[in-house]
Design an enzyme around this catalytic site. Structure first.
Site, mmCIF file in Angstrom:
data_model
loop_
_atom_site.group_PDB
_atom_site.id
_atom_site.type_symbol
_atom_site.label_atom_id
_atom_site.label_comp_id
_atom_site.label_asym_id
_atom_site.label_seq_id
_atom_site.Cartn_x
_atom_site.Cartn_y
_atom_site.Cartn_z
ATOM 1 N N HIS A 326 0.806 -1.221 0.000
ATOM 2 C CA HIS A 326 0.000 0.000 0.000
ATOM 3 C C HIS A 326 0.837 1.268 0.000
ATOM 4 C CE1 HIS A 326 -3.322 -2.729 1.035
ATOM 5 N NE2 HIS A 326 -4.100 -1.769 0.611
ATOM 6 N N GLY A 327 2.055 1.200 0.480
ATOM 7 C CA GLY A 327 2.845 2.423 0.449
ATOM 8 C C GLY A 327 4.142 2.307 1.213
#
Length: 486
Positions: A326-327
């Site tokens: 996700h990041g």
């Protein structure tokens, strides 16, 4: 190009008319049209990254052919590694390079060594995580001989870059989407009408729910030091509905749009906030990503075949990798780790497959036990989302410290900073969302009608009219979809 924009409202009907009324008798031309408009759709955001999309597409197309044509297992594996390495290299460079070099510099600073690091001054290519995973699943499936390599480049390119799913999923599989791309499509009015209903429901969730919740969530998270515990908890709840309305709304619009063109995409959400435990939640939230990690990471690691230690290890692996997907921030890793901690007790007690069926199939309302399970699971999810939304681990823990303090029992000071009438209206819209989705919890999406409703034109159009009025009257300020950043 945003799904909730005027540009898309013009773009979609034009593509629809060309697809069904100009090129309807020629599959090759239909696919060429879809490929062209998909690249236009992507270029609307930033045309400079079209090269990256085209290169990734050609790489996996070429690698798939080489894997299938290889005369030995070693050569086949060589092309698999080349493709995976280059794909993950691009993804890592654009998405994680700055994270790793800054973390390395910080670690060296703590050891008394100062270095100057070079960081990227470029935005993350939108959708790179999604179309990279499309390609990876394809070449792995070819290597595992689950599918044959695709010879038609246009059809493969459509699979990778199909505009409804290009920038935020769902993450498709070649085994599911490619056969639909390859066969002639016949217009089906009922499917198209169902698609329009899903688009309308997705727009309601994005514009009315997510964009309004974002106003309150941002106000609280961005000024968390000046809010009491009860306000911080409200902010976490608003973000919980913001991310659901935003991401599931996008998925609804994507699936509905694709259905207009006679193509069915994988379901991505199944009313996750009605889950009775975390295991059920993860069977219902971002389904295409969860099943991707299950099939291409969890099972290759051994899945649940070994002893309990292996099951626990593999569970932590998929949740941590999912968080990092996700990041590039420790907050996402912490979010994945916390969800793994939620999941492990169910795994140890062999209760992770307890709730497979739809809740309350034989009753209108949940039992007291089910209602308590839903609230408990929702609370755990809210706490986990704090890490997802926070700017840093320090920020997340400061919010949790505020929530689990005496000020949690105070009247939220947040209420004095916002118009209570609008706040009540927006909260009532969340109520509308929950009621409609509960009534249709056995369906594919919130506005999928049964046969009785389909026969009543007055009831159907009354619902359409009310939802359109809600969108026009109570829509929040337009925001990008959250998952565009992933």
């Amino acid at each position: 190009m945003l799904f909730n924009s005027i540009e898309f409202a013009i773009f979609l009907p034009i593509v629809f008319l060309l697809y069904w009324f100009v090129f309807n008798k020629n599959l090759t031309k239909q696919n060429l049209l879809i490929l062209l408009v998909s690249y236009v759709f992507y270029a609307w955001w930033d045309w400079r990254f079209l090269f990256l999309l085209a290169f990734s597409t050609f790489l996996d197309y070429f690698s798939g052919l080489k894997i299938e044509q290889a005369t030995s297992q070693a050569k086949s594996k060589f092309w698999l590694i080349i493709s995976i390495g280059i794909n993950l290299g691009f993804l890592g460079f654009f998405k994680y390079y700055n994270f790793f070099v800054t973390e390395m510099a910080t670690a060296l600073e703590n050891a008394g060594i100062h270095i100057n690091v070079w960081t990227l001054k470029v935005i993350l290519p939108v959708g790179i995580s999604f179309y990279t995973f499309h390609g990876l699943s394809y070449i792995i499936d070819v290597y595992k001989k689950r599918i044959v390599a695709e010879r038609n480049f246009v059809e493969y390119a459509v699979f990778v870059s199909y505009f409804p799913l290009l920038v935020a999923g769902p993450i498709e599989r070649a085994t599911h989407l490619l056969p639909q791309v390859k066969k002639p499509r016949i217009f089906d009015y009922n499917k198209a009408a169902d698609g329009m209903r899903q688009i309308l429901w997705g727009l309601f969730k994005k514009i009315v729910i997510a964009d309004n919740c974002a106003i309150y969530a941002n106000a609280i998270f961005n000024d968390s030091a000046n809010h009491d515990g009860s306000s911080l908890f409200l902010g976490a709840i608003f973000f919980t509905f913001q991310i659901y309305g935003d991401f599931s709304g996008y998925s609804d619009i994507a699936l509905g749009t694709s259905r207009l063109f006679g193509i069915e995409l994988l379901r991505n959400f199944a009313f996750p906030y009605f889950s009775r435990d975390i295991a059920e939640f993860w069977r219902r939230w971002h389904i295409s990503l969860s099943t991707w990690f299950r099939d291409y990471l969890y099972f290759p690691l051994g899945g649940s075949q070994g002893g309990m230690w292996m099951k626990v290890r593999n569970t932590f692996a998929i949740f941590l990798v999912s968080g990092f997907w996700h990041g590039a921030n420790w907050t996402f890793i912490a979010w994945g780790f916390l969800n793994a901690l939620y999941f492990i007790p169910l795994l140890l007690l062999n209760k992770n497959r307890n709730h497979i069926e739809t809740i309350s199939t034989n009753s209108f309302l949940p039992s007291f036990k089910e209602f308590f399970q839903i609230l408990t699971t929702f609370f755990l999810t809210v706490i986990a989302w704090i890490f997802f939304r926070a700017d840093s681990l320090t920020h997340a823990f400061s919010i949790l410290k505020g929530i689990f303090s005496k000020s949690f029992f105070q009247i939220p000071n947040f209420l004095g900073k916002h118009d209570l009438i609008y706040l009540l209206i927006h909260c009532s819209m969340i109520g509308v969302l929950l009621v409609i989705e509960w009534l249709h919890r056995d369906k594919q999406f919130g506005l999928q009608f049964n046969a009785t409703m389909l026969q009543s034109k007055v009831k159907r159009w009354s619902i359409y009219t009310v939802l359109v009025l809600f969108i026009l009257l109570f829509g929040g300020k337009q925001n990008n979809f959250i998952y565009f950043q992933f």
